[in-house]
Enzyme design. Structure first.
Site, short mmCIF file in Angstrom:
data_model
loop_
_atom_site.label_atom_id
_atom_site.label_comp_id
_atom_site.label_asym_id
_atom_site.label_seq_id
_atom_site.Cartn_x
_atom_site.Cartn_y
_atom_site.Cartn_z
N LYS A 278 1.26 -5.27 2.64
CA LYS A 278 1.11 -4.98 4.07
C LYS A 278 -0.35 -5.12 4.50
O LYS A 278 -0.64 -5.59 5.58
CB LYS A 278 1.55 -3.54 4.32
CG LYS A 278 2.84 -3.40 5.11
CD LYS A 278 2.90 -1.97 5.68
CE LYS A 278 4.29 -1.41 5.58
NZ LYS A 278 4.35 -0.02 6.07
N GLU B 42 6.30 3.96 6.60
CA GLU B 42 5.13 4.45 7.32
C GLU B 42 4.93 3.51 8.51
O GLU B 42 4.90 2.29 8.32
CB GLU B 42 3.88 4.42 6.43
CG GLU B 42 2.68 5.00 7.17
CD GLU B 42 1.35 4.86 6.43
OE1 GLU B 42 1.28 4.10 5.45
OE2 GLU B 42 0.38 5.51 6.87
N ARG C 90 10.39 -3.35 -6.94
CA ARG C 90 10.21 -3.94 -5.61
C ARG C 90 10.44 -5.44 -5.67
O ARG C 90 10.40 -6.07 -6.72
CB ARG C 90 8.82 -3.64 -5.07
CG ARG C 90 7.71 -4.33 -5.85
CD ARG C 90 6.34 -3.94 -5.29
NE ARG C 90 6.31 -4.03 -3.87
CZ ARG C 90 5.64 -3.17 -3.07
NH1 ARG C 90 4.96 -2.18 -3.61
NH2 ARG C 90 5.64 -3.33 -1.78
#
Length: 558
Positions: free
Chosen positions: A272, A38, A262
């Site tokens: 983020k 994104e 992850r």
RNA sequence: UGAGCUAUGGUGUAAUGGCAACACUACAGAUUCUGGUUCUGUCAUUCUAGGUUCGAGUCCUGGUAGCUCAACCA
């Protein structure tokens, strides 16, 4: 003919490679992956792992990997991020087959939403955000049905069209999939497909005022691109049944999703949202502050693409939660830089040394090897004169037992130059050592000594009158805790920020470092790896410490 | 508390019913004009309790622990 001893043991496959090989065995002829960021922030080392997996798998199996920006939420996204993401992927050494945006598919997605309405599988809900949340229930209590759930297909079609045409305000209505308000998987309790957002989109401008949600857009985008293996992180595993549900309901190309754990690294923040906060609150210089875990920060700090790829390879791929020792990342850069970085001498914490029996007007040059592991790197000349700097750490007035650097009456080798002996320690009124008076052995310049004696200690130095002063930025971990989210009662993760994460000092470099430019990388012998910072100018050079050298002496004295 | 995912050295990843392997770290030693590099060596009864089997890290059952999900974020 291969015999037993010449057989090379095959490297074992990770679980994604196994899945792919199984699908190939079953007749799948194509491997098509995608990396779907994104554009709402800069890529970090966790994304680097994903990039290496997605592009790496495609490459290994002769397939392709697309770059697709998941730009379904215009309020958080920006072209600034699109550009940085493309740059970072290229820097890592990968190239995408095609570049796409989820927003390229808005028309198709809208048409498919109409299909679902016509099938009686989607409806427009007029409830408020609050009401929808309450109606969803909890993990242990079933939800309740919206009073608008049984609208006619005609009414839903009409309302959805009017949503698209901008007749309603933000939040007034949503389009929901009609599934099961009592489903044990919360995501199946009539998930929202479209919301109203009168916001300009960085690509589609003002064409749309309704935007699809992730769960509705992602699988369909994969399907449009005929992605065979849609790889994402573990937290999306509960989304997979919904991913499949939309594809089956629409009867479109069946992409399949697979999840891996992850990346987590000690002393490193990967969120983020929190990284953005650090940037906005100026806790760091920017997204590319070398203390950040972003790819652009690693680049600025002096990491090489090969070292980041090696790291991704080293941590592997699996489904169990992990926290990788930051030392592993540092190991990977050291290994690469040791191979390629030219050696230089630089003194970071200077102590002046006067060589009393050396001609004060003389300057001579010594030849220094650029890279002991690479003969082709050649050598350079380093000027020597009567007054030099050495590291304060390389002198001890009262040496401990195993200390074999300089101390009163003791002799050391100046790297590439003479043997010197400390004759006198000069101090100021406070008792602080201001300089050392030493003598040198004039016959020791070629690596030997006047009488064949050998010394254990070798220290680096810089000629004072030839030295190039420079700002040196020493970076330490941004957080003081292995897990930055591990907070005491009443504190926040920001209380775990390391006040010593950046230390700026003035160092003295050998003159050959003059004119070094961004992209070059050096080993300052016995100290660490350094590179010119993007702030560096010919007048005011700035060097970043990429990583220290391993220091078993310091470790011994801890 | 409902559902899903995961448990192998300090860390990460292998072992696909047959001698628990590799890397990082740590420690010990050798080499070295970088206390760097390089080289050698040392460090585990696989979360737990049962079961299946000639044989289980692997298969089955129960337990325990960790992670994820209740944004009109992705």
């Amino acid at each position: 003919m291969a015999n037993e001893t010449s057989e090379i043991k095959e490297k074992s496959l990770n679980f994604l490679e196994e899945i792919i090989e199984e699908s190939i065995a079953k007749g799948e002829t194509r491997v098509q992956t995608r990396f779907p960021p994104e554009p709402n922030g800069y890529l970090h080392i966790g994304h680097a792992k994903s990039i290496c997996i997605n592009f790496g798998l495609a490459k290994k199996y002769g397939g392709k990997c697309n770059l697709r920006f998941d730009d379904t939420n215009p309020v958080k996204e920006d072209v600034e991020y699109v550009d940085s993401i493309k740059r970072d992927i290229k820097w890592l050494g990968f190239d995408w087959a095609i570049e796409r945006y989820a927003s390229d598919y808005f028309d198709q997605l809208y048409d498919w939403a109409v299909v679902l309405i016509n099938k009686g599988l989607a409806y427009v809900d007029d409830q408020t955000q609050e009401q929808i949340r309450e109606g969803r229930g909890t993990v242990s209590v079933a939800g309740t049905m919206s009073p608008f759930r049984n609208r006619s297909i005609e009414e839903n079609l009409d309302l959805f069209t009017r949503m698209k045409n901008g007749e309603f305000a933000d939040g007034a209505r949503v389009l929901r999939a009609k599934i099961d308000m009592a489903h044990p998987n919360m995501l199946f309790r009539d998930p929202i497909m479209y919301r109203i957002l009168h916001t300009e989109h960085h690509r589609t401008g003002n064409k749309w005022c309704i935007y699809p949600m992730y769960d509705y857009a992602h699988g369909e985008s994969d399907s449009i691109e005929k992605i065979t293996h849609s790889i994402c992180t573990l937290e999306f595993d509960v989304h997979r049944p919904l991913y499949d549900w939309f594809i089956e309901a629409l009867e479109i190309f069946p992409s399949h999703q697979y999840e891996f754990a992850r990346l987590n690294i000690t002393y490193t923040m990967m969120s983020k949202r929190k990284l953005l906060k650090l940037v906005q609150e100026k806790a760091v210089m920017g997204w590319d502050d070398p203390r950040m875990p972003t790819i652009c920060a690693l680049r600025r700090k002096g990491y090489t693409p090969a070292s980041v790829r090696a790291f991704a390879e080293m941590v592997g791929v699996a489904k169990r939660d992990n926290i990788i020792d930051l030392g592993k990342l540092e190991y990977c850069v050291r290994e690469d830089l040791n191979r390629i970085a030219e050696r230089r001498m630089a003194v970071l914490n200077p102590l002046k040394v006067v060589i009393t029996n050396y001609d004060e007007h003389k300057t001579e040059c010594f030849s220094a090897i650029n890279n002991p592991g690479d003969e082709a790197a050649g050598s350079r000349q380093v000027p020597f004169s009567q007054v030099i700097y050495i590291e304060r750490d390389d002198f001890m007035e009262e040496p401990s037992k195993k200390y074999f650097r300089l101390s009163p009456g003791n002799e050391v080798r100046l790297r590439y130059a003479y043997l010197i002996k400390c004759e006198e320690v000069v101090k100021d009124a406070d008792g602080t050592i201001t300089e050392l008076h030493c003598t040198y052995d004039p016959l020791s310049g070629n690596g030997s000594s006047s009488d064949g004696r050998r010394v254990k200690g070798v220290i680096h130095w810089v000629s004072v009158k030839d030295a190039l002063p420079a700002e040196i930025r020493l970076f330490n971990p941004l957080f003081t805790k292995e897990n930055p989210d591990d907070v005491e009662e009443g504190q926040t993760w920001e209380d775990n920020l390391n006040p010593e994460s950046l230390i700026s000092i003035t160092g003295y470099l050998e003159p050959s470092l003059k004119g070094a430019t961004v992209g070059q990388t050096f080993q300052f012998e016995r100290v660490g790896y350094f590179c010119p910072d993007t702030d560096s100018t010919p007048e005011q050079p700035v060097f970043n410490r990429t990583v220290t050298l391993k220091d078993s002496w310091a470790k011994m004295n801890k």
